[in-house]
Design an enzyme around this catalytic site. Structure first.
Site, PDB file in Angstrom:
ATOM      1  N   CYS A  54       1.119  -1.290   0.162  1.00 57.96           N
ATOM      2  CA  CYS A  54      -0.396   0.068   0.002  1.00 57.96           C
ATOM      3  C   CYS A  54       0.615   0.526   0.189  1.00 57.96           C
ATOM      4  O   CYS A  54       1.957   1.556   0.512  1.00 57.96           O
ATOM      5  CB  CYS A  54      -1.040  -0.145   1.290  1.00 57.96           C
ATOM      6  SG  CYS A  54      -1.490   1.816   1.296  1.00 57.96           S
ATOM      7  N   HIS A  56      -3.927   0.859   8.643  1.00 58.68           N
ATOM      8  CA  HIS A  56      -4.925   1.066   7.261  1.00 58.68           C
ATOM      9  C   HIS A  56      -6.106   0.198   6.708  1.00 58.68           C
ATOM     10  O   HIS A  56      -6.456  -0.776   7.509  1.00 58.68           O
ATOM     11  CB  HIS A  56      -4.086  -0.095   6.506  1.00 58.68           C
ATOM     12  CG  HIS A  56      -4.368  -0.294   4.923  1.00 58.68           C
ATOM     13  ND1 HIS A  56      -4.035   0.323   3.730  1.00 58.68           N
ATOM     14  CD2 HIS A  56      -5.321  -1.337   4.680  1.00 58.68           C
ATOM     15  CE1 HIS A  56      -4.891  -0.231   2.704  1.00 58.68           C
ATOM     16  NE2 HIS A  56      -5.433  -0.803   2.852  1.00 58.68           N
ATOM     17  N   ASN A  85     -12.896  10.582  -1.610  1.00 52.25           N
ATOM     18  CA  ASN A  85     -13.250   9.610  -2.722  1.00 52.25           C
ATOM     19  C   ASN A  85     -13.339   7.441  -2.508  1.00 52.25           C
ATOM     20  O   ASN A  85     -12.842   7.366  -1.556  1.00 52.25           O
ATOM     21  CB  ASN A  85     -12.838   9.229  -4.113  1.00 52.25           C
ATOM     22  CG  ASN A  85     -12.271  10.833  -5.151  1.00 52.25           C
ATOM     23  OD1 ASN A  85     -12.866  11.434  -5.073  1.00 52.25           O
ATOM     24  ND2 ASN A  85     -11.124  11.038  -4.855  1.00 52.25           N
ATOM     25  N   HIS A 121      -6.230   3.081   0.185  1.00 50.54           N
ATOM     26  CA  HIS A 121      -6.103   4.000   2.140  1.00 50.54           C
ATOM     27  C   HIS A 121      -7.062   5.183   2.323  1.00 50.54           C
ATOM     28  O   HIS A 121      -6.389   5.838   1.275  1.00 50.54           O
ATOM     29  CB  HIS A 121      -4.372   4.107   1.804  1.00 50.54           C
ATOM     30  CG  HIS A 121      -4.081   3.994   3.248  1.00 50.54           C
ATOM     31  ND1 HIS A 121      -3.431   3.401   4.238  1.00 50.54           N
ATOM     32  CD2 HIS A 121      -4.496   4.951   4.674  1.00 50.54           C
ATOM     33  CE1 HIS A 121      -3.103   3.742   5.337  1.00 50.54           C
ATOM     34  NE2 HIS A 121      -3.857   4.359   5.784  1.00 50.54           N
ATOM     35  N   HIS A 131      -8.528   7.908   2.401  1.00 47.23           N
ATOM     36  CA  HIS A 131      -7.672   9.333   2.857  1.00 47.23           C
ATOM     37  C   HIS A 131      -8.571  10.729   2.560  1.00 47.23           C
ATOM     38  O   HIS A 131      -9.697  10.519   1.852  1.00 47.23           O
ATOM     39  CB  HIS A 131      -6.353   9.636   1.351  1.00 47.23           C
ATOM     40  CG  HIS A 131      -6.924   9.276   0.341  1.00 47.23           C
ATOM     41  ND1 HIS A 131      -6.914   7.861  -0.248  1.00 47.23           N
ATOM     42  CD2 HIS A 131      -7.764   9.762  -1.228  1.00 47.23           C
ATOM     43  CE1 HIS A 131      -7.488   8.091  -1.500  1.00 47.23           C
ATOM     44  NE2 HIS A 131      -7.740   9.009  -1.764  1.00 47.23           N
ATOM     45  N   HIS A 160      -9.148  14.293   1.156  1.00 46.64           N
ATOM     46  CA  HIS A 160      -8.466  16.081   0.715  1.00 46.64           C
ATOM     47  C   HIS A 160      -8.873  16.622   0.850  1.00 46.64           C
ATOM     48  O   HIS A 160     -10.174  16.863   1.437  1.00 46.64           O
ATOM     49  CB  HIS A 160      -9.219  15.328  -0.847  1.00 46.64           C
ATOM     50  CG  HIS A 160      -8.897  14.528  -2.008  1.00 46.64           C
ATOM     51  ND1 HIS A 160      -7.471  14.336  -2.920  1.00 46.64           N
ATOM     52  CD2 HIS A 160      -9.140  13.145  -2.162  1.00 46.64           C
ATOM     53  CE1 HIS A 160      -7.430  13.333  -3.232  1.00 46.64           C
ATOM     54  NE2 HIS A 160      -8.760  13.042  -2.901  1.00 46.64           N
TER      55      HIS A 160
HETATM   56  P1  5GP Z   1      -8.049   9.223  -4.930  1.00 44.15           P
HETATM   57  O1  5GP Z   1      -8.173   9.391  -5.990  1.00 44.15           O
HETATM   58  O2  5GP Z   1      -7.633   8.353  -4.595  1.00 44.15           O
HETATM   59  O3  5GP Z   1      -8.857   9.735  -3.862  1.00 44.15           O
HETATM   60  O4  5GP Z   1      -6.571  10.401  -4.178  1.00 44.15           O
HETATM   61  C1  5GP Z   1      -5.438   9.557  -4.858  1.00 44.15           C
HETATM   62  C2  5GP Z   1      -4.374  11.488  -4.275  1.00 44.15           C
HETATM   63  O5  5GP Z   1      -3.024  10.629  -4.565  1.00 44.15           O
HETATM   64  C3  5GP Z   1      -4.054  11.774  -5.676  1.00 44.15           C
HETATM   65  O6  5GP Z   1      -4.289  13.202  -5.676  1.00 44.15           O
HETATM   66  C4  5GP Z   1      -2.617  11.474  -6.127  1.00 44.15           C
HETATM   67  O7  5GP Z   1      -2.622  12.925  -6.558  1.00 44.15           O
HETATM   68  C5  5GP Z   1      -2.293  11.278  -5.463  1.00 44.15           C
HETATM   69  N1  5GP Z   1      -1.221  10.462  -4.763  1.00 44.15           N
HETATM   70  C6  5GP Z   1      -0.335   9.704  -5.433  1.00 44.15           C
HETATM   71  N2  5GP Z   1       0.648   9.290  -5.676  1.00 44.15           N
HETATM   72  C7  5GP Z   1       1.478   9.851  -4.431  1.00 44.15           C
HETATM   73  C8  5GP Z   1       2.211   9.642  -4.155  1.00 44.15           C
HETATM   74  O8  5GP Z   1       3.133   9.067  -4.154  1.00 44.15           O
HETATM   75  N3  5GP Z   1       2.356  10.955  -3.289  1.00 44.15           N
HETATM   76  C9  5GP Z   1       1.452  11.859  -2.786  1.00 44.15           C
HETATM   77  N4  5GP Z   1       1.743  12.675  -2.140  1.00 44.15           N
HETATM   78  N5  5GP Z   1       0.099  12.100  -3.810  1.00 44.15           N
HETATM   79  C10 5GP Z   1       0.118  10.600  -4.206  1.00 44.15           C
HETATM   80 ZN    ZN Z   2      -2.437   1.152   3.527  1.00 48.19          ZN
END
Ligand code: 5GP
Ligand code: ZN
Length: 104
Positions: free
Chosen positions: A3, A45, A84, A95, A97, A99
């Site tokens: 992850c 996690h 999301n 995992h 999160h 935003h």
């Molecule tokens: P999701 O679409 O899953 O809600 O958002 C995942 C977010 O993680 C995206 O906005 C993407 O830019 C961010 N992200 C993906 N890989 C990495 C990484 O390696 N480091 C950081 N800081 N952000 C990441």
């Molecule tokens: Zn995780």
């Protein structure tokens, strides 16, 4: 476990960390969609909102409260909180999160 965000928590993958305590980590999104774009994650996690258990209720409340604290510390004048859920909900990283997006 393979992850990415657990690796970020364990510092196996580097990130621009803006906040850390025993339960949460906040860092800058690598591909920001706004001038300020932080990701706030529980260190536990949890794959997504869909995977929350009864025992996680408190943690999710604390996650939102932490977003408020970070916004205050950064003097943000309004912001958006996004979560999301699932592939069809735009979730790429499995995992949980939060935003935090802001223009200032
Ligand atoms: P999701 O679409 O899953 O809600 O958002 C995942 C977010 O993680 C995206 O906005 C993407 O830019 C961010 N992200 C993906 N890989 C990495 C990484 O390696 N480091 C950081 N800081 N952000 C990441
Ligand atoms: Zn995780």
């Amino acid at each position: 476990m393979d992850c990415l965000f657990c690796k970020i928590i364990n510092k196996e993958v580097s990130s621009d960390i803006i906040y850390e305590d025993d339960k949460f980590l906040a860092f800058k999104d690598i591909n920001p969609k706004a001038p300020i774009h932080f990701l706030i994650i529980p260190k536990k996690h949890i794959t997504s909102i869909n995977h929350l258990q009864e025992e996680d209720k408190m943690l999710i409340g604390e996650l939102i409260f932490l977003a408020k604290k970070i916004a205050e510390e950064k003097n943000l004048d309004g912001y958006q909180l996004h979560i999301n859920v699932g592939r069809n909900g735009g979730q790429i990283i499995d995992h949980l999160h939060l935003h935090l997006l802001a223009n200032k």
